[in-house]
Design a protein around this motif. Structure first.
Motif, PDB file in Angstrom:
ATOM      1  N   UNK A 113       0.835  -1.210   0.000  1.00 15.36           N
ATOM      2  CA  UNK A 113       0.000   0.000   0.000  1.00 15.36           C
ATOM      3  C   UNK A 113       0.867   1.256   0.000  1.00 15.36           C
ATOM      4  N   UNK A 114       0.419   2.256  -0.726  1.00 18.23           N
ATOM      5  CA  UNK A 114       1.169   3.499  -0.819  1.00 18.23           C
ATOM      6  C   UNK A 114       2.197   3.525  -1.931  1.00 18.23           C
ATOM      7  N   UNK A 115       2.462   2.375  -2.574  1.00 20.31           N
ATOM      8  CA  UNK A 115       3.425   2.325  -3.665  1.00 20.31           C
ATOM      9  C   UNK A 115       2.702   2.283  -5.011  1.00 20.31           C
ATOM     10  N   UNK A 116       3.459   2.476  -6.086  1.00 16.14           N
ATOM     11  CA  UNK A 116       2.919   2.385  -7.438  1.00 16.14           C
ATOM     12  C   UNK A 116       3.695   1.343  -8.229  1.00 16.14           C
ATOM     13  N   UNK A 140      -9.604  -7.379   3.889  1.00 20.79           N
ATOM     14  CA  UNK A 140     -10.854  -7.619   4.606  1.00 20.79           C
ATOM     15  C   UNK A 140     -11.961  -8.090   3.669  1.00 20.79           C
ATOM     16  N   UNK A 141     -12.096  -7.419   2.519  1.00 22.32           N
ATOM     17  CA  UNK A 141     -13.236  -7.684   1.635  1.00 22.32           C
ATOM     18  C   UNK A 141     -12.934  -8.674   0.523  1.00 22.32           C
ATOM     19  N   UNK A 142     -11.673  -9.046   0.316  1.00 24.73           N
ATOM     20  CA  UNK A 142     -11.332  -9.998  -0.723  1.00 24.73           C
ATOM     21  C   UNK A 142     -11.117  -9.334  -2.076  1.00 24.73           C
ATOM     22  N   UNK A 143     -11.137 -10.148  -3.126  1.00 24.16           N
ATOM     23  CA  UNK A 143     -10.864  -9.653  -4.474  1.00 24.16           C
ATOM     24  C   UNK A 143     -11.997  -8.765  -4.970  1.00 24.16           C
ATOM     25  N   UNK A 169      -4.127   1.291  -2.716  1.00 20.86           N
ATOM     26  CA  UNK A 169      -4.908   1.700  -1.540  1.00 20.86           C
ATOM     27  C   UNK A 169      -4.516   0.917  -0.283  1.00 20.86           C
ATOM     28  N   UNK A 170      -4.836   1.464   0.884  1.00 23.20           N
ATOM     29  CA  UNK A 170      -4.614   0.730   2.130  1.00 23.20           C
ATOM     30  C   UNK A 170      -5.345  -0.613   2.110  1.00 23.20           C
ATOM     31  N   UNK A 171      -4.836  -1.555   2.880  1.00 20.15           N
ATOM     32  CA  UNK A 171      -5.432  -2.884   3.047  1.00 20.15           C
ATOM     33  C   UNK A 171      -5.397  -3.719   1.771  1.00 20.15           C
ATOM     34  N   UNK A 172      -4.547  -3.350   0.820  1.00 18.95           N
ATOM     35  CA  UNK A 172      -4.393  -4.130  -0.411  1.00 18.95           C
ATOM     36  C   UNK A 172      -3.079  -4.896  -0.346  1.00 18.95           C
ATOM     37  N   UNK A 173      -3.126  -6.216  -0.542  1.00 20.44           N
ATOM     38  CA  UNK A 173      -1.883  -6.988  -0.473  1.00 20.44           C
ATOM     39  C   UNK A 173      -1.499  -7.638  -1.800  1.00 20.44           C
ATOM     40  N   UNK A 174      -2.460  -7.745  -2.770  1.00 20.80           N
ATOM     41  CA  UNK A 174      -2.153  -8.359  -4.058  1.00 20.80           C
ATOM     42  C   UNK A 174      -2.974  -7.693  -5.152  1.00 20.80           C
ATOM     43  N   UNK A 175      -2.441  -7.749  -6.372  1.00 21.02           N
ATOM     44  CA  UNK A 175      -3.229  -7.298  -7.510  1.00 21.02           C
ATOM     45  C   UNK A 175      -3.163  -8.352  -8.617  1.00 21.02           C
ATOM     46  N   UNK A 176      -4.157  -8.320  -9.490  1.00 21.70           N
ATOM     47  CA  UNK A 176      -4.189  -9.151 -10.695  1.00 21.70           C
ATOM     48  C   UNK A 176      -4.642  -8.254 -11.833  1.00 21.70           C
ATOM     49  N   UNK A 549      -9.078   7.147   0.779  1.00 24.19           N
ATOM     50  CA  UNK A 549      -8.281   5.920   0.801  1.00 24.19           C
ATOM     51  C   UNK A 549      -8.422   5.184   2.124  1.00 24.19           C
ATOM     52  N   UNK A 550      -8.620   5.934   3.213  1.00 24.89           N
ATOM     53  CA  UNK A 550      -8.698   5.319   4.544  1.00 24.89           C
ATOM     54  C   UNK A 550     -10.074   5.472   5.183  1.00 24.89           C
ATOM     55  N   UNK A 551     -10.975   6.226   4.543  1.00 21.36           N
ATOM     56  CA  UNK A 551     -12.298   6.519   5.116  1.00 21.36           C
ATOM     57  C   UNK A 551     -12.178   7.127   6.511  1.00 21.36           C
ATOM     58  N   UNK A 552     -11.265   8.060   6.668  1.00 23.83           N
ATOM     59  CA  UNK A 552     -11.063   8.718   7.952  1.00 23.83           C
ATOM     60  C   UNK A 552     -10.998  10.228   7.768  1.00 23.83           C
ATOM     61  N   UNK A 553     -11.311  10.938   8.838  1.00 24.96           N
ATOM     62  CA  UNK A 553     -11.166  12.387   8.875  1.00 24.96           C
ATOM     63  C   UNK A 553      -9.858  12.771   9.555  1.00 24.96           C
ATOM     64  N   UNK A 554      -9.220  13.800   9.043  1.00 30.28           N
ATOM     65  CA  UNK A 554      -8.119  14.458   9.741  1.00 30.28           C
ATOM     66  C   UNK A 554      -8.691  15.716  10.361  1.00 30.28           C
ATOM     67  N   UNK A 555      -8.898  15.673  11.658  1.00 30.34           N
ATOM     68  CA  UNK A 555      -9.545  16.769  12.363  1.00 30.34           C
ATOM     69  C   UNK A 555      -8.534  17.854  12.715  1.00 30.34           C
ATOM     70  N   UNK A 556      -9.057  18.992  13.159  1.00 37.09           N
ATOM     71  CA  UNK A 556      -8.215  20.027  13.738  1.00 37.09           C
ATOM     72  C   UNK A 556      -7.507  20.917  12.751  1.00 37.09           C
ATOM     73  N   UNK A 557      -8.010  21.017  11.510  1.00 37.91           N
ATOM     74  CA  UNK A 557      -7.404  21.950  10.575  1.00 37.91           C
ATOM     75  C   UNK A 557      -7.699  23.386  11.001  1.00 37.91           C
ATOM     76  N   UNK A 558      -6.957  24.305  10.427  1.00 34.92           N
ATOM     77  CA  UNK A 558      -7.282  25.709  10.646  1.00 34.92           C
ATOM     78  C   UNK A 558      -8.715  25.958  10.186  1.00 34.92           C
ATOM     79  N   UNK A 559      -9.460  26.770  10.940  1.00 39.80           N
ATOM     80  CA  UNK A 559     -10.864  27.035  10.629  1.00 39.80           C
ATOM     81  C   UNK A 559     -11.015  28.432  10.047  1.00 39.80           C
TER      82      UNK A 559
END
Length: 804
Positions: A113-116, A140-143, A169-176, A549-559
């Protein structure tokens, strides 16, 4: 509505010839982001036979889908060695066939994950209907299907195709992967390779303060917005059209004073534009030639006693960025105050919902023909006679259907589940499940997440202007590629500071926000900013990034230091910054301050530069060459904003798979106009740390290119969302539906039409004249509001004709 489009073989040969001169000058540049040995594929040339009884070589499988006739054969006509793979389609209704790397532990290469990775193969083909198709295994979800990367051109002799994957993407270990045939013809392939791209360069030093590098920075510019803008459109020349109409000011309406302005980021100036009608709360969308189509608007404000509500115009205009003038088109079939506006894959525009000239709900679908440059008669447009509400968020899917996300403005009691798929060709509406609190998604925001190829929609926050509870923190995500798509819960929206009339305090419990803005950024994240806790009141000062890519929020940005609630807008500019305008609380005031957000990625050192673009007129399925001054990790097209009321259903980020040779990059343009409808786009090149270039404007497709390509296959039309439940029965033909004059959530018995005394006060405000008047005073409402007729909220206990 669901056209299938053939890629044009286009100008690839000429492009390569022209590009060779430029490339020759650049191949000696540093090649930090290059791929190389070892080849991570097993049996890349098909030389090793499969197990006894197998009809495919070792580590290769027959794959594909759809209704077609096909053959697979291992042949001696090889590029290297003695064997190659031949796949032929002799009949096709839909689908594709391909030899695919076998999806098992022994054969599918491991990835990080994170590489090309660079994918390449040698091929011969007598059909242009070929694509490089990639699958990935989620731990987690398979192919699952990942993406189509490239459309190699026809080649009678052996040719090599190469393309770089997006970041794994994160949580990816193989491609075809494999080369797919999706049109009648024959494809022969050999000598596949998959090679990892070199290590990511070290993180650059921060060029700002530590806080700026972590949170970004907001700046309130010296110049003020000269108009009470309700709508914001980023034009193809980089300027910004800000439309006010009467600006929710009944005095301006009565005077016939309607305004727009054009902001020029190059010099920070505003130019006021003559505006022919009250475009307050119109719909708008960018046509394929870069003109802005503005539809409907405000024919009349509500009556003082509330017996009639807002009324919609039939009027429609285009705005030309070159002349900065409005030109009238033919009228719509009816008024549509607060209409939707979605551009389709052929450049047409479809619109639903809003209020008619008599304040009833409009049940008529409207369609603007790009070729004819006019609104079509009602009998030429498919009709379900359904009422979609106000500003329903209608997002174009990759197969031409529309996804109603459940985001809207005002009202509640949405029929069904609150979200649905509309198939224009079949004229059917099918509900999809999972949207939580469907009647509290007023002024929520919905976006097609980056990249558009993933077909995932995020819906953020919202409230209910009729009951006026505290806005929620709910975010829901739906994957439209699944056979039976359904919303699933996302992470809660981060909390910030809220001002409820007594100064800022931290949000608590389930407090979220409505009137939220959501902006797609060139690093692939979504900036959510602005919003309020209650209808037209209680601004929330908070901003965060959502990472698809991670389905997460990065909180605390400048408002943003400026409150941004009702009638505010935030949008991406070509330089990678975000501009925010507007705020129109219920007390009738308006904030003319303009804020600019500089994201953290612009504090990460020098930006990559697009040093040349051979052609800015792009055609679907083409390969386009650019040069850059240093290695990049991704390139994408971002459609410029056309936003109002938290809504921009046409906002999209389209990935451009790359073939990289040092600083010369070939970009593979999608062959599917439903993924990237025709028009002007911002082209960004982005490095491995998410730092974007300044955008270059390119034009994609156009009516002539699309008309010549009808009824041909598309690589990207997979059978997604094909197991929906039964379609709903359409209503019988009707003229409209009743809508309460109080749909905007305002009690018109007090003050003027631009002042919104809530029909229901927030929870915690006692139902007494004293408590309600204290709330109004704390929110800077006029001190004495004239009572228009009766006094339903009992705000005039002494009977002098004035509230409080």
């Amino acid at each position: 509505m669901r056209p299938t489009i053939r890629r044009r073989a286009g100008r690839r040969a000429a492009l390569l010839a022209v590009g060779a001169m430029t490339a020759g000058l650049l191949l000696t540049a540093p090649q930090q982001a290059t791929a190389g040995p070892p080849n991570l594929l097993s049996n890349p040339g098909f030389e090793t036979a499969g197990a006894a009884g197998s009809d495919m070589p070792s580590c290769w499988s027959k794959s594909g889908w759809g209704d077609n006739d096909f053959t697979f054969a291992t042949v001696a006509d090889a590029h290297g060695g003695t064997k190659a793979m031949r796949v032929s389609l002799t009949r096709r209704v839909d689908g594709d066939r391909k030899a695919l790397v076998t999806e098992n532990t022994a054969c599918a290469p491991a990835v990080t994950p994170g590489r090309q990775y660079d994918l390449s193969a040698w091929y011969k083909s007598n059909t242009p209907d070929v694509s490089v198709t990639v699958f990935r295994r989620d731990t987690t979800a398979g192919w699952q299907y990942w993406t189509d990367l490239q459309n190699p051109p026809v080649s009678a002799g052996w040719a090599r195709t190469e393309v770089r994957t997006p970041v794994v993407p994160p949580n990816t270990d193989k491609i075809a992967w494999g080369l797919s045939v999706y049109g009648v013809g024959t494809l022969t392939t050999d000598d596949y390779a998959l090679e990892e791209v070199g290590a990511v360069p070290p993180q650059p030093a921060c060029s700002g303060t530590a806080e700026e590098c972590a949170k970004g920075r907001w700046q309130v510019i010296p110049a003020q917005n000269p108009v009470r803008s309700m709508h914001a459109v980023v034009l193809k020349n980089g300027k910004v059209l800000l439309i006010a109409g009467s600006g929710n000011d009944i005095a301006q309406f009565n005077a016939g004073t309607f305004t727009s302005a054009v902001y020029d980021p190059a010099n920070g100036s505003f130019r006021t534009i003559p505006t022919p009608v009250d475009m307050f709360c119109a719909g708008h969308v960018q046509l394929s030639d870069g003109r802005v189509l503005v539809m409907s608007g405000n024919k009349g404000y509500p009556s003082a006693d509330g017996s009639i509500g807002y009324q919609g115009l039939k009027d429609s205009y285009t705005f030309d960025p070159a002349t900065e003038k409005y030109t009238r088109t033919n009228d719509m079939n009816g008024g549509h105050w607060y209409p939707s506006a979605t551009v389709l894959g052929n450049g047409d525009v479809i619109s639903f919902g809003g209020l008619k000239e008599d304040s009833t709900g409009n049940v008529t679908a409207e369609r603007f023909s790009a070729v004819q440059n006019k609104w079509l008669p009602m009998n030429e447009v498919n009709q379900t006679w359904s009422y979609w509400g106000l500003y329903p968020s209608m997002i174009l899917m990759q197969d031409g259907r529309l996804f109603y996300s459940g985001s809207h403005t005002f009202g509640n009691g949405t029929p069904g589940t609150g979200a649905s798929v509309y198939d224009y060709g079949a004229n059917t509406i099918t509900d999809v499940p999972g949207l939580r609190n469907k009647d509290e998604r007023d002024e929520s925001a919905s976006v097609l997440l980056p990249p558009a190829q993933d077909q995932r929609v995020l819906t953020i926050g919202g409230g209910n202007n009729e009951r006026n509870p505290a806005a929620n923190r709910i975010t829901d995500i739906i994957d439209l590629k699944k056979p039976s798509p359904a919303y699933t819960p996302g992470p809660d929206l981060p909390q910030g500071l809220v001002d409820t009339g007594a100064g800022k305090r931290p949000q608590t419990g389930a407090e979220g926000k409505m009137y939220v803005s959501a902006v797609l950024l060139p690093d692939g994240k979504v900036l959510e900013t602005g919003g309020g806790l209650h209808d037209r009141a209680d601004p929330v000062f908070e901003a965060s990034f959502f990472d698809p890519a991670t389905n997460t929020y990065q909180a605390g940005l400048a408002a943003d230091p400026i409150p941004r609630t009702y009638h505010s807008a935030s949008f991406l500019m070509p330089d990678g910054r975000v501009m925010s305008v507007g705020d129109n609380p219920g007390n009738g005031t308006y904030n003319h301050n303009v804020s600019i957000y500089t994201p953290p990625y612009l504090f990460k050192g020098a930006r990559p530069q697009i040093t040349s673009v051979i052609d800015t007129q792009w055609v679907y399925g083409d390969t386009q060459r650019i040069t850059v001054n240093r290695p990049i990790a991704r390139a994408e097209l971002i459609r410029p904003a056309a936003v109002t009321h938290s809504s921009d259903p046409n906002q999209r980020f389209v990935d451009l798979p790359m073939t990289v040779d040092g600083n010369t990059v070939d970009l593979n343009v999608t062959s599917n106009p439903n993924l990237a409808p025709p028009g002007w786009y911002m082209l960004f090149a982005v490095d491995a740390h998410g730092v974007p270039s300044i955008a270059t404007w390119v034009h994609l497709g156009g009516p002539s290119a699309l008309a010549a390509a009808q009824e041909q296959p598309s690589a990207h039309e997979h059978t997604f969302a094909d197991r929906l439940g039964p379609a709903k029965e359409n209503p019988a033909k009707r003229d409209s539906v009743p809508v309460a004059p109080s749909v905007a959530g305002c009690d018109r018995h007090y003050g003027t039409a631009n002042v919104c005394v809530p029909t229901r006060f927030p929870d915690g405000v006692k139902a007494t004249a004293k408590a309600r008047c204290e709330w109004l005073a704390s929110h800077q409402y006029p001190r004495r509001l004239k009572v228009n007729g009766s006094d339903p909220l009992r705000l005039d206990p002494d009977g002098d004709g004035f509230a409080c």
